[in-house]
Design a protein around this motif. Structure first.
Motif, mmCIF file in Angstrom:
data_model
loop_
_atom_site.group_PDB
_atom_site.id
_atom_site.type_symbol
_atom_site.label_atom_id
_atom_site.label_comp_id
_atom_site.label_asym_id
_atom_site.label_seq_id
_atom_site.Cartn_x
_atom_site.Cartn_y
_atom_site.Cartn_z
ATOM 1 N N VAL A 21 0.829 -1.206 0.000
ATOM 2 C CA VAL A 21 0.000 0.000 0.000
ATOM 3 C C VAL A 21 0.861 1.252 0.000
ATOM 4 O O VAL A 21 0.535 2.255 -0.645
ATOM 5 N N LEU A 22 1.971 1.220 0.725
ATOM 6 C CA LEU A 22 2.838 2.388 0.774
ATOM 7 C C LEU A 22 3.369 2.751 -0.605
ATOM 8 O O LEU A 22 3.706 3.908 -0.864
ATOM 9 N N GLY A 23 3.432 1.771 -1.497
ATOM 10 C CA GLY A 23 3.863 2.070 -2.853
ATOM 11 C C GLY A 23 2.885 2.935 -3.607
ATOM 12 O O GLY A 23 3.234 3.536 -4.636
ATOM 13 N N SER A 24 1.636 3.034 -3.095
ATOM 14 C CA SER A 24 0.634 3.871 -3.757
ATOM 15 C C SER A 24 0.479 5.230 -3.085
ATOM 16 O O SER A 24 -0.413 5.999 -3.433
ATOM 17 N N ALA A 25 1.331 5.511 -2.099
ATOM 18 C CA ALA A 25 1.214 6.769 -1.364
ATOM 19 C C ALA A 25 1.419 7.962 -2.282
ATOM 20 O O ALA A 25 2.239 7.918 -3.201
ATOM 21 N N PRO A 26 0.706 9.039 -2.037
ATOM 22 C CA PRO A 26 0.876 10.237 -2.876
ATOM 23 C C PRO A 26 2.219 10.898 -2.605
ATOM 24 O O PRO A 26 2.806 10.734 -1.530
ATOM 25 N N ASP A 27 2.715 11.617 -3.580
ATOM 26 C CA ASP A 27 3.943 12.395 -3.414
ATOM 27 C C ASP A 27 3.580 13.682 -2.685
ATOM 28 O O ASP A 27 3.058 14.641 -3.275
ATOM 29 N N LEU A 28 3.824 13.684 -1.393
ATOM 30 C CA LEU A 28 3.392 14.810 -0.570
ATOM 31 C C LEU A 28 4.305 16.023 -0.704
ATOM 32 O O LEU A 28 4.026 17.069 -0.112
ATOM 33 N N GLN A 29 5.376 15.868 -1.465
ATOM 34 C CA GLN A 29 6.248 17.018 -1.717
ATOM 35 C C GLN A 29 5.762 17.821 -2.927
ATOM 36 O O GLN A 29 6.199 18.951 -3.138
ATOM 37 N N ALA A 30 4.890 17.221 -3.726
ATOM 38 C CA ALA A 30 4.385 17.915 -4.914
ATOM 39 C C ALA A 30 3.403 19.017 -4.501
ATOM 40 O O ALA A 30 2.749 18.933 -3.451
ATOM 41 N N ASP A 31 3.305 20.052 -5.344
ATOM 42 C CA ASP A 31 2.378 21.147 -5.065
ATOM 43 C C ASP A 31 0.941 20.636 -5.090
ATOM 44 O O ASP A 31 0.559 19.818 -5.932
ATOM 45 N N SER A 32 0.133 21.123 -4.133
ATOM 46 C CA SER A 32 -1.265 20.725 -4.059
ATOM 47 C C SER A 32 -2.034 21.771 -3.273
ATOM 48 O O SER A 32 -1.488 22.399 -2.353
ATOM 49 N N ALA A 33 -3.307 21.928 -3.630
ATOM 50 C CA ALA A 33 -4.158 22.854 -2.885
ATOM 51 C C ALA A 33 -4.526 22.279 -1.519
ATOM 52 O O ALA A 33 -4.895 23.013 -0.595
ATOM 53 N N GLN A 34 -4.416 20.952 -1.376
ATOM 54 C CA GLN A 34 -4.738 20.292 -0.117
ATOM 55 C C GLN A 34 -3.509 20.223 0.776
ATOM 56 O O GLN A 34 -2.405 19.937 0.298
ATOM 57 N N PRO A 35 -3.659 20.455 2.074
ATOM 58 C CA PRO A 35 -2.523 20.262 2.984
ATOM 59 C C PRO A 35 -2.147 18.785 3.063
ATOM 60 O O PRO A 35 -2.956 17.899 2.758
ATOM 61 N N ALA A 36 -0.923 18.517 3.488
ATOM 62 C CA ALA A 36 -0.402 17.152 3.489
ATOM 63 C C ALA A 36 -1.245 16.214 4.342
ATOM 64 O O ALA A 36 -1.524 15.076 3.952
#
Length: 286
Positions: A21-36
């Motif tokens: 499952v961790l392999g599907s984790a989002p890249d939280l370093q990428a720009d996003s309107a949502q907080p991490a």
């Protein structure tokens, strides 16, 4: 190295469903309107909902999971607190504790004055009942008022623990006028009491007034439900009436808040829609 690759499966000794499952984790370093933390909530809610993680699966320790996701422990804890509040995960203290995927809550649908048996049928789980006590006694003041009884009138009081797939889920305390149902306690009380009232006495509940209120478990309630004293419960107090308006039940049911969600579908009846249209509050459909 991408954050999702930071978690080393060697920590657990072997690859697991969590590793995958961790392999599907989002890249939280990428720009996003949502907080991490919100993106973590969305991601874990999705993988649990899809069945990639199942009830009982244990998540990595906080420091390991935070490192794998590339976030601070504070950010991770904010996400886990949100998931715990939603009943998606369960955090247990102690040496054998940790963060686990929780059992999904059972939906108790009150629409249409459904009794517990019908609620469980709608949720596709098997309903059960264990009678704790069944006695005939003078009605208390609250029950006298609820059922419109004279002072000293007798009621049958039935207390049952209701279960879903053999797991204690609720305690029902229901009072019925003994004058209307003189031999009620002579019947089998582990099935649907509403069905019994309808078939045996032609007094099936048709409408009800229900009040919901959060409460905490007493020592007795905690013992019957298998939870800790002080655990959150949802109280539903109900007065049920026949189609002709006769009050036939005064009940106080308490549901485990950690295992249930209470739902109720509502809508405007024809009379209400006509009244609102006359006041100009309902738009014409023509």
């Amino acid at each position: 190295m991408a954050p999702r690759a930071a978690y080393d499966a060697r920590v657990t000794g072997k690859p697991s469903a969590v590793d995958e499952v961790l392999g599907s984790a989002p890249d939280l370093q990428a720009d996003s309107a949502q907080p991490a933390h919100a993106r973590i909530v969305t991601w874990l809610t999705s993988v649990i909902g899809d069945g990639a993680l199942v009830p009982g699966d244990k998540l990595p320790r906080e420091e390991e999971l935070a490192a794998a996701l590339g976030v601070s422990r504070m950010t991770l804890r904010q996400a886990l607190a949100t998931l715990e509040g939603a009943g998606t995960i369960l955090r247990k203290p102690g040496r054998l504790g940790g963060t686990f995927v929780a059992e999904p809550k059972i939906v108790c649908d009150l629409t249409g004055l459904a009794g517990f048996t019908e609620q469980m049928r709608r949720a596709n789980v098997r309903a059960g009942a264990r009678v704790v006590s069944a006695v005939t006694r003078p009605a208390g003041r609250a029950t006298e008022r609820a059922l419109g009884l004279a002072r000293g009138a007798l009621v049958h009081e039935v207390v049952r623990v209701r279960s879903a797939n053999r797991e204690p889920l609720a305690i029902e305390l229901a009072c019925f006028p003994a004058g209307l149902f003189p031999d009620l306690l002579d019947h089998r009380l582990t099935g649907s009491l509403y069905t019994l009232l309808g078939k045996k006495y032609d007094c099936a509940p048709h409408t009800a007034t229900e009040v919901l209120e959060p409460v905490i478990a007493s020592d007795t309630e905690a013992r019957l439900l298998g939870v800790e004293a002080g655990s959150p419960l949802m109280l539903i107090e109900r007065i049920a009436f026949t189609a002709s308006g006769v009050a036939v039940e005064h009940a106080r049911d308490v549901f485990r808040a950690d295992r249930t969600r209470i739902t109720l579908r509502t809508g405007l009846g024809p009379t209400a829609r006509v009244e609102m249209a006359a006041d100009g509050e309902v738009a014409s459909s023509g």
